[in-house]
Design a protein around this motif. Structure first.
Motif, PDB file in Angstrom:
ATOM      1  N   VAL A 123      -5.543 -30.436   7.151  1.00  0.00           N
ATOM      2  CA  VAL A 123      -6.804 -29.782   7.502  1.00  0.00           C
ATOM      3  C   VAL A 123      -6.522 -28.767   8.602  1.00  0.00           C
ATOM      4  O   VAL A 123      -5.833 -29.073   9.576  1.00  0.00           O
ATOM      5  CB  VAL A 123      -7.863 -30.789   7.986  1.00  0.00           C
ATOM      6  N   VAL A 124      -7.032 -27.566   8.437  1.00  0.00           N
ATOM      7  CA  VAL A 124      -6.971 -26.533   9.471  1.00  0.00           C
ATOM      8  C   VAL A 124      -8.394 -26.248   9.911  1.00  0.00           C
ATOM      9  O   VAL A 124      -9.274 -26.007   9.088  1.00  0.00           O
ATOM     10  CB  VAL A 124      -6.315 -25.239   8.940  1.00  0.00           C
ATOM     11  N   VAL A 125      -8.619 -26.301  11.205  1.00  0.00           N
ATOM     12  CA  VAL A 125      -9.953 -26.081  11.761  1.00  0.00           C
ATOM     13  C   VAL A 125     -10.010 -24.728  12.456  1.00  0.00           C
ATOM     14  O   VAL A 125      -9.093 -24.358  13.188  1.00  0.00           O
ATOM     15  CB  VAL A 125     -10.310 -27.208  12.759  1.00  0.00           C
ATOM     16  N   GLU A 126     -11.067 -23.988  12.193  1.00  0.00           N
ATOM     17  CA  GLU A 126     -11.307 -22.703  12.850  1.00  0.00           C
ATOM     18  C   GLU A 126     -12.341 -22.909  13.948  1.00  0.00           C
ATOM     19  O   GLU A 126     -13.404 -23.481  13.706  1.00  0.00           O
ATOM     20  CB  GLU A 126     -11.799 -21.677  11.830  1.00  0.00           C
ATOM     21  N   ASN A 134     -15.513 -23.544  10.920  1.00  0.00           N
ATOM     22  CA  ASN A 134     -15.036 -23.643   9.541  1.00  0.00           C
ATOM     23  C   ASN A 134     -13.824 -24.566   9.516  1.00  0.00           C
ATOM     24  O   ASN A 134     -13.168 -24.787  10.534  1.00  0.00           O
ATOM     25  CB  ASN A 134     -14.630 -22.273   8.985  1.00  0.00           C
ATOM     26  N   PHE A 135     -13.510 -25.075   8.340  1.00  0.00           N
ATOM     27  CA  PHE A 135     -12.280 -25.837   8.182  1.00  0.00           C
ATOM     28  C   PHE A 135     -11.729 -25.640   6.782  1.00  0.00           C
ATOM     29  O   PHE A 135     -12.475 -25.412   5.821  1.00  0.00           O
ATOM     30  CB  PHE A 135     -12.480 -27.322   8.504  1.00  0.00           C
ATOM     31  N   VAL A 136     -10.403 -25.692   6.682  1.00  0.00           N
ATOM     32  CA  VAL A 136      -9.694 -25.494   5.425  1.00  0.00           C
ATOM     33  C   VAL A 136      -8.935 -26.769   5.101  1.00  0.00           C
ATOM     34  O   VAL A 136      -8.187 -27.291   5.938  1.00  0.00           O
ATOM     35  CB  VAL A 136      -8.715 -24.308   5.520  1.00  0.00           C
ATOM     36  N   THR A 137      -9.112 -27.283   3.887  1.00  0.00           N
ATOM     37  CA  THR A 137      -8.362 -28.458   3.456  1.00  0.00           C
ATOM     38  C   THR A 137      -7.184 -28.002   2.602  1.00  0.00           C
ATOM     39  O   THR A 137      -7.308 -27.108   1.766  1.00  0.00           O
ATOM     40  CB  THR A 137      -9.241 -29.417   2.644  1.00  0.00           C
ATOM     41  N   ILE A 138      -6.024 -28.602   2.852  1.00  0.00           N
ATOM     42  CA  ILE A 138      -4.805 -28.287   2.100  1.00  0.00           C
ATOM     43  C   ILE A 138      -4.285 -29.607   1.541  1.00  0.00           C
ATOM     44  O   ILE A 138      -3.669 -30.393   2.256  1.00  0.00           O
ATOM     45  CB  ILE A 138      -3.750 -27.613   2.987  1.00  0.00           C
ATOM     46  N   ASP A 139      -4.561 -29.844   0.274  1.00  0.00           N
ATOM     47  CA  ASP A 139      -4.256 -31.130  -0.346  1.00  0.00           C
ATOM     48  C   ASP A 139      -3.229 -30.967  -1.462  1.00  0.00           C
ATOM     49  O   ASP A 139      -3.025 -29.868  -1.992  1.00  0.00           O
ATOM     50  CB  ASP A 139      -5.525 -31.758  -0.913  1.00  0.00           C
ATOM     51  N   PHE A 140      -2.596 -32.070  -1.812  1.00  0.00           N
ATOM     52  CA  PHE A 140      -1.664 -32.095  -2.936  1.00  0.00           C
ATOM     53  C   PHE A 140      -2.358 -32.856  -4.052  1.00  0.00           C
ATOM     54  O   PHE A 140      -2.308 -34.075  -4.126  1.00  0.00           O
ATOM     55  CB  PHE A 140      -0.356 -32.773  -2.521  1.00  0.00           C
ATOM     56  N   MET A 141      -3.038 -32.120  -4.922  1.00  0.00           N
ATOM     57  CA  MET A 141      -3.842 -32.713  -5.989  1.00  0.00           C
ATOM     58  C   MET A 141      -3.225 -32.430  -7.348  1.00  0.00           C
ATOM     59  O   MET A 141      -2.936 -31.272  -7.670  1.00  0.00           O
ATOM     60  CB  MET A 141      -5.258 -32.138  -5.965  1.00  0.00           C
ATOM     61  N   GLN A 142      -3.021 -33.481  -8.112  1.00  0.00           N
ATOM     62  CA  GLN A 142      -2.577 -33.351  -9.497  1.00  0.00           C
ATOM     63  C   GLN A 142      -1.332 -32.472  -9.621  1.00  0.00           C
ATOM     64  O   GLN A 142      -1.221 -31.609 -10.479  1.00  0.00           O
ATOM     65  CB  GLN A 142      -3.729 -32.827 -10.364  1.00  0.00           C
ATOM     66  N   ARG A 148      -8.973 -25.265   0.001  1.00  0.00           N
ATOM     67  CA  ARG A 148     -10.409 -24.988  -0.063  1.00  0.00           C
ATOM     68  C   ARG A 148     -10.958 -24.809   1.352  1.00  0.00           C
ATOM     69  O   ARG A 148     -10.578 -25.537   2.260  1.00  0.00           O
ATOM     70  CB  ARG A 148     -11.153 -26.114  -0.777  1.00  0.00           C
ATOM     71  N   ARG A 149     -11.846 -23.838   1.526  1.00  0.00           N
ATOM     72  CA  ARG A 149     -12.437 -23.542   2.835  1.00  0.00           C
ATOM     73  C   ARG A 149     -13.907 -23.953   2.839  1.00  0.00           C
ATOM     74  O   ARG A 149     -14.654 -23.688   1.896  1.00  0.00           O
ATOM     75  CB  ARG A 149     -12.311 -22.049   3.147  1.00  0.00           C
ATOM     76  N   PHE A 150     -14.328 -24.597   3.925  1.00  0.00           N
ATOM     77  CA  PHE A 150     -15.696 -25.075   4.076  1.00  0.00           C
ATOM     78  C   PHE A 150     -16.298 -24.521   5.364  1.00  0.00           C
ATOM     79  O   PHE A 150     -15.581 -24.311   6.352  1.00  0.00           O
ATOM     80  CB  PHE A 150     -15.749 -26.601   4.161  1.00  0.00           C
ATOM     81  N   ALA A 151     -17.598 -24.314   5.367  1.00  0.00           N
ATOM     82  CA  ALA A 151     -18.322 -23.981   6.591  1.00  0.00           C
ATOM     83  C   ALA A 151     -18.827 -25.284   7.204  1.00  0.00           C
ATOM     84  O   ALA A 151     -19.388 -26.134   6.510  1.00  0.00           O
ATOM     85  CB  ALA A 151     -19.496 -23.053   6.293  1.00  0.00           C
TER      86      ALA A 151
END
Length: 271
Positions: A123-126, A134-142, A148-151
């Protein structure tokens, strides 16, 4: 015998140390960890975090993605927990590793988490000042990275459930509960607010302001728990228990986000 006479700088330094000690005790008292969550000591946390980094799927890819954003791993500040899993019938190792920028004016901070047997997740937080915007999730999916970036305001307004993607998920019990996940995130936040690094680079007022992010941090932990549960981490590999769950936990307090430095940092008296 001549008495030792303290100069103005000595008195100011002593007063700062007293204030910082009081601040740390208040923060620690306000964020007591869940009784079911066992936190390891610093040395054990560092060893466990490095081992999990080698074992976890997607760890090197996520580490590279964090570096592209100017964030470096601080394994020396890692937090490791061993909550008891009723599904496994034994404790499960969970590590939270903060990522920080060497730029004192950076507005992003981050963390990568490792849950034993699961892929890594970051997770990266702005930040705007001391507030998570804001925050950005960096996952290892499938089998691949998913970014993905979220407000933060959307998370506050709608709750984590509304932000979870619709994906095919494997049924099955999770190794730990969402409440344990949230408790780990709160404990990591508390611990990182009062460690040597944070005390050296943040003022007591900034630390108090960071505490207002605690509800957002808990919500990020819940969101990650919901988003990653029941997904396959790689082709032919089922990952249907508790994936990484609390990896935004230390983001709001893990790095320098301003140019102020505690005077005790230079004097070598950071406790």
């Amino acid at each position: 015998m001549a008495e030792d006479v303290q100069g103005p700088m000595d008195r100011a330094r002593n007063e700062m140390e007293v204030l910082r000690s009081i601040e740390q005790r208040l923060v620690a008292a306000a964020y007591q960890g869940h009784v079911a969550v066992r936190a390891y000591g610093l040395e054990e946390s560092q060893i466990a975090a490095r081992k999990q980094f080698v074992k976890a799927r997607g760890a090197t890819e996520i580490d590279a993605a964090m570096r592209q954003r100017g964030l470096l791993r601080m394994a020396n500040r890692a937090r490791t927990y061993a909550p008891f899993s009723k599904v496994l019938g034994r404790p499960q190792i969970i590590c939270v590793v903060p990522y920080s920028s060497p730029d004192p004016n950076a507005k992003v901070v981050g963390a990568v988490g490792f849950s034993e047997g699961e892929p890594a997740s970051g997770v990266v937080v702005e930040l705007a000042g001391t507030k998570i915007v804001n925050f950005v999730t960096i996952d290892f999916m499938q089998g691949k990275l998913a970014v993905r970036r979220f407000a933060a305001q959307d998370l506050t307004k709608h709750g984590p459930g509304r932000l979870v993607e619709r994906k095919v998920r494997e049924p099955g019990p999770r190794n730990i509960t969402i409440d344990i996940s949230s408790s780990i995130s709160n404990d990591a936040l508390r611990a990182l607010l009062v460690d040597q690094y944070s005390a050296a680079v943040h003022t007591p007022d900034q630390i108090a302001q960071f505490l207002h992010n605690a509800p957002v941090v808990s919500s990020i932990a819940e969101l990650q728990f919901m988003r990653l549960q029941g997904l396959t981490s790689s082709p032919g590999t089922s990952c249907c228990c508790c994936c990484c769950c609390c990896w935004g936990s230390c983001s709001s307090c893990s790095a320098v986000s301003n140019t102020w430095v505690n005077p005790s940092y230079y004097s070598g008296h950071v406790a």
